[in-house]
Design a protein around this motif. Structure first.
Motif, PDB file in Angstrom:
ATOM      1  N   GLY A  51       0.805  -1.216   0.000  1.00 16.25           N
ATOM      2  CA  GLY A  51       0.000   0.000   0.000  1.00 16.25           C
ATOM      3  C   GLY A  51       0.839   1.268   0.000  1.00 16.25           C
ATOM      4  N   SER A  52       2.020   1.206  -0.628  1.00  9.03           N
ATOM      5  CA  SER A  52       2.864   2.400  -0.721  1.00  9.03           C
ATOM      6  C   SER A  52       3.597   2.412  -2.046  1.00  9.03           C
ATOM      7  CB  SER A  52       3.876   2.445   0.432  1.00  9.03           C
ATOM      8  OG  SER A  52       4.830   1.405   0.300  1.00  9.03           O
ATOM      9  N   ALA A  53       4.081   3.591  -2.418  1.00 11.37           N
ATOM     10  CA  ALA A  53       4.865   3.752  -3.643  1.00 11.37           C
ATOM     11  C   ALA A  53       5.912   4.824  -3.399  1.00 11.37           C
ATOM     12  CB  ALA A  53       3.964   4.154  -4.806  1.00 11.37           C
ATOM     13  N   VAL A  54       7.149   4.523  -3.788  1.00 10.18           N
ATOM     14  CA  VAL A  54       8.259   5.456  -3.637  1.00 10.18           C
ATOM     15  C   VAL A  54       8.739   5.875  -5.017  1.00 10.18           C
ATOM     16  CG1 VAL A  54      10.603   5.784  -2.752  1.00 10.18           C
ATOM     17  CG2 VAL A  54       8.969   4.368  -1.471  1.00 10.18           C
ATOM     18  N   ASN A  55       8.796   7.171  -5.257  1.00  6.01           N
ATOM     19  CA  ASN A  55       9.376   7.709  -6.490  1.00  6.01           C
ATOM     20  C   ASN A  55      10.685   8.393  -6.104  1.00  6.01           C
ATOM     21  OD1 ASN A  55      10.020   8.795  -8.967  1.00  6.01           O
ATOM     22  ND2 ASN A  55       8.143   9.976  -9.188  1.00  6.01           N
ATOM     23  N   LEU A  56      11.787   7.651  -6.220  1.00  5.69           N
ATOM     24  CA  LEU A  56      13.105   8.162  -5.864  1.00  5.69           C
ATOM     25  C   LEU A  56      13.699   8.931  -7.030  1.00  5.69           C
ATOM     26  CD1 LEU A  56      15.587   8.288  -3.948  1.00  5.69           C
ATOM     27  CD2 LEU A  56      16.340   6.140  -5.010  1.00  5.69           C
ATOM     28  N   VAL A  57      14.123  10.155  -6.758  1.00  3.62           N
ATOM     29  CA  VAL A  57      14.808  10.960  -7.761  1.00  3.62           C
ATOM     30  C   VAL A  57      16.268  11.033  -7.335  1.00  3.62           C
ATOM     31  CG1 VAL A  57      14.918  13.160  -8.969  1.00  3.62           C
ATOM     32  CG2 VAL A  57      12.703  12.268  -8.208  1.00  3.62           C
ATOM     33  N   ASN A  58      17.056  10.143  -7.932  1.00  2.00           N
ATOM     34  CA  ASN A  58      18.490  10.115  -7.633  1.00  2.00           C
ATOM     35  C   ASN A  58      19.258  10.480  -8.888  1.00  2.00           C
ATOM     36  OD1 ASN A  58      18.309   7.817  -9.214  1.00  2.00           O
ATOM     37  ND2 ASN A  58      18.869   6.394  -7.602  1.00  2.00           N
ATOM     38  N   VAL A  59      20.540  10.259  -8.889  1.00  2.00           N
ATOM     39  CA  VAL A  59      21.403  10.665 -10.001  1.00  2.00           C
ATOM     40  C   VAL A  59      21.039   9.966 -11.306  1.00  2.00           C
ATOM     41  CG1 VAL A  59      23.230   8.987  -9.535  1.00  2.00           C
ATOM     42  CG2 VAL A  59      23.821  11.183 -10.587  1.00  2.00           C
ATOM     43  N   ALA A  73      12.794  11.984  -2.682  1.00  2.00           N
ATOM     44  CA  ALA A  73      11.776  10.990  -3.015  1.00  2.00           C
ATOM     45  C   ALA A  73      10.404  11.499  -2.607  1.00  2.00           C
ATOM     46  CB  ALA A  73      12.060   9.674  -2.290  1.00  2.00           C
ATOM     47  N   ARG A  74       9.422  11.064  -3.380  1.00  2.00           N
ATOM     48  CA  ARG A  74       8.018  11.233  -3.002  1.00  2.00           C
ATOM     49  C   ARG A  74       7.527   9.856  -2.587  1.00  2.00           C
ATOM     50  NH1 ARG A  74       2.765  13.955  -5.573  1.00  2.00           N
ATOM     51  NH2 ARG A  74       1.235  12.601  -4.564  1.00  2.00           N
ATOM     52  N   ILE A  75       6.869   9.775  -1.432  1.00  2.00           N
ATOM     53  CA  ILE A  75       6.322   8.512  -0.966  1.00  2.00           C
ATOM     54  C   ILE A  75       4.819   8.686  -0.780  1.00  2.00           C
ATOM     55  CG2 ILE A  75       6.491   6.625   0.700  1.00  2.00           C
ATOM     56  CD1 ILE A  75       9.153   9.051   1.040  1.00  2.00           C
ATOM     57  N   GLY A  81      -1.189   1.919   4.540  1.00  3.16           N
ATOM     58  CA  GLY A  81      -0.028   1.587   3.716  1.00  3.16           C
ATOM     59  C   GLY A  81       1.264   1.694   4.506  1.00  3.16           C
ATOM     60  N   LEU A  82       2.240   0.900   4.109  1.00  3.38           N
ATOM     61  CA  LEU A  82       3.511   0.803   4.825  1.00  3.38           C
ATOM     62  C   LEU A  82       4.684   0.954   3.877  1.00  3.38           C
ATOM     63  CD1 LEU A  82       5.151  -0.092   7.430  1.00  3.38           C
ATOM     64  CD2 LEU A  82       4.934  -2.427   6.537  1.00  3.38           C
ATOM     65  N   ASN A  83       5.635   1.808   4.223  1.00  2.77           N
ATOM     66  CA  ASN A  83       6.965   1.779   3.621  1.00  2.77           C
ATOM     67  C   ASN A  83       7.754   0.908   4.600  1.00  2.77           C
ATOM     68  OD1 ASN A  83       9.236   2.182   2.119  1.00  2.77           O
ATOM     69  ND2 ASN A  83       9.427   4.366   2.558  1.00  2.77           N
ATOM     70  N   PRO A  84       7.996  -0.364   4.246  1.00  2.00           N
ATOM     71  CA  PRO A  84       8.437  -1.360   5.227  1.00  2.00           C
ATOM     72  C   PRO A  84       9.828  -1.084   5.781  1.00  2.00           C
ATOM     73  CG  PRO A  84       8.666  -2.250   3.030  1.00  2.00           C
ATOM     74  CD  PRO A  84       7.977  -0.913   2.889  1.00  2.00           C
ATOM     75  N   PRO A  85      10.172  -1.751   6.885  1.00  2.52           N
ATOM     76  CA  PRO A  85      11.508  -1.568   7.456  1.00  2.52           C
ATOM     77  C   PRO A  85      12.598  -1.745   6.402  1.00  2.52           C
ATOM     78  CG  PRO A  85      10.146  -2.802   8.976  1.00  2.52           C
ATOM     79  CD  PRO A  85       9.356  -2.668   7.694  1.00  2.52           C
ATOM     80  N   ASN A 141      -5.447   8.754   2.366  1.00  2.84           N
ATOM     81  CA  ASN A 141      -4.098   8.696   1.789  1.00  2.84           C
ATOM     82  C   ASN A 141      -3.159   9.640   2.528  1.00  2.84           C
ATOM     83  OD1 ASN A 141      -4.967   6.893  -0.151  1.00  2.84           O
ATOM     84  ND2 ASN A 141      -5.291   8.457  -1.705  1.00  2.84           N
ATOM     85  N   ALA A 142      -1.885   9.319   2.474  1.00  2.00           N
ATOM     86  CA  ALA A 142      -0.851  10.192   3.026  1.00  2.00           C
ATOM     87  C   ALA A 142       0.237  10.373   1.970  1.00  2.00           C
ATOM     88  CB  ALA A 142      -0.260   9.603   4.302  1.00  2.00           C
ATOM     89  N   VAL A 143       0.924  11.513   2.036  1.00  2.61           N
ATOM     90  CA  VAL A 143       2.020  11.819   1.107  1.00  2.61           C
ATOM     91  C   VAL A 143       3.151  12.448   1.907  1.00  2.61           C
ATOM     92  CG1 VAL A 143       2.732  13.149  -0.931  1.00  2.61           C
ATOM     93  CG2 VAL A 143       0.397  12.271  -0.783  1.00  2.61           C
ATOM     94  N   ALA A 144       4.376  12.018   1.591  1.00  3.06           N
ATOM     95  CA  ALA A 144       5.555  12.606   2.230  1.00  3.06           C
ATOM     96  C   ALA A 144       6.631  12.809   1.179  1.00  3.06           C
ATOM     97  CB  ALA A 144       6.071  11.705   3.344  1.00  3.06           C
ATOM     98  N   PHE A 145       7.504  13.760   1.451  1.00  4.22           N
ATOM     99  CA  PHE A 145       8.705  13.953   0.643  1.00  4.22           C
ATOM    100  C   PHE A 145       9.900  13.696   1.545  1.00  4.22           C
ATOM    101  CE2 PHE A 145       6.095  15.688  -2.582  1.00  4.22           C
ATOM    102  CZ  PHE A 145       6.848  15.747  -3.743  1.00  4.22           C
ATOM    103  N   ALA A 146      10.944  13.120   0.953  1.00  4.78           N
ATOM    104  CA  ALA A 146      12.162  12.835   1.701  1.00  4.78           C
ATOM    105  C   ALA A 146      13.357  13.408   0.965  1.00  4.78           C
ATOM    106  CB  ALA A 146      12.338  11.329   1.873  1.00  4.78           C
TER     107      ALA A 146
END
Length: 193
Positions: A51-59, A73-75, A81-85, A141-146
């Motif tokens: 129940g989560s999705a990570v859009n990582l913007v790296n090099v 990243a946008r999560i 939903g879980l961004n697991p350990p 829903n929840a949204v976070a940026f990292a």
């Protein structure tokens, strides 16, 4: 003068130097698109087991990050939903909640849990290399940026590392380490195939 500025943006020799595994780009081939990325306004697909999705913007997605030691990243989290350990072996992470509420935490090398509920506008830091997680305990829903302190932070998801390896870790090792029986190991491994 422009070339000098571009050489500062890509300060390494393109044929001989790799930074976190990424070759430097020839300054004469740099374009404005190397410094731009679009798409973080779009929600990720959270219709998966976690129940989560990570859009990582790296090099890899934003070449202009090369040598600067940052990524983002946008999560997105569905309800519950879980961004697991997981851990980032090359980066500290700072998370900011933009929508919803999250229960987040990390575990120290002394096995102490630091966890807290975050609401819209709250932030939390996950130190480099420590196992951490984020869980949307709410019904919306929840949204976070990292922000991450590496152009290529890497990610190791704990459960995947134990149960999804190819070839698999010996059942004897998993049973002893987790203090469970063969049926439990078999069941968990079946979830990662």
């Amino acid at each position: 003068m422009l070339l000098l500025g571009l050489m500062h943006a890509f300060p390494c020799h393109p044929l001989t130097l790799f930074v976190n595994g990424v070759a430097c780009k020839n300054p004469n081939q740099v374009t404005v698109d190397d410094f731009s990325f679009s798409g973080l306004d779009k929600p990720g697909n959270t219709s998966n087991k976690l129940g989560s999705a990570v859009n990582l913007v790296n090099v890899e997605k934003l070449p202009g990050l090369n040598t600067f030691g940052i990524s983002l990243a946008r999560i997105d989290y569905a309800p519950y939903g879980l961004n697991p350990p997981h851990t980032h072996p090359r980066a500290t992470e700072v998370l900011v909640v933009l929508e919803g509420s999250l229960y987040v935490g990390f575990v120290t090398t002394a096995n102490k849990l630091f966890a807290k509920v975050l609401n819209k506008g709250d932030s939390f830091v996950f130190p480099i290399g420590l196992i951490h997680f984020q869980y949307n305990y709410g019904t919306t829903n929840a949204v976070a940026f990292a922000g991450l302190s590496s152009q290529n932070p890497g990610v190791i998801r704990v459960a995947d590392a134990l149960f999804g390896t190819k070839p698999p870790i010996s059942d004897d090792v998993l049973m002893k380490a987790l203090m469970v029986d063969q049926n439990t190991v078999d069941y968990i491994q079946s979830q990662f195939q």
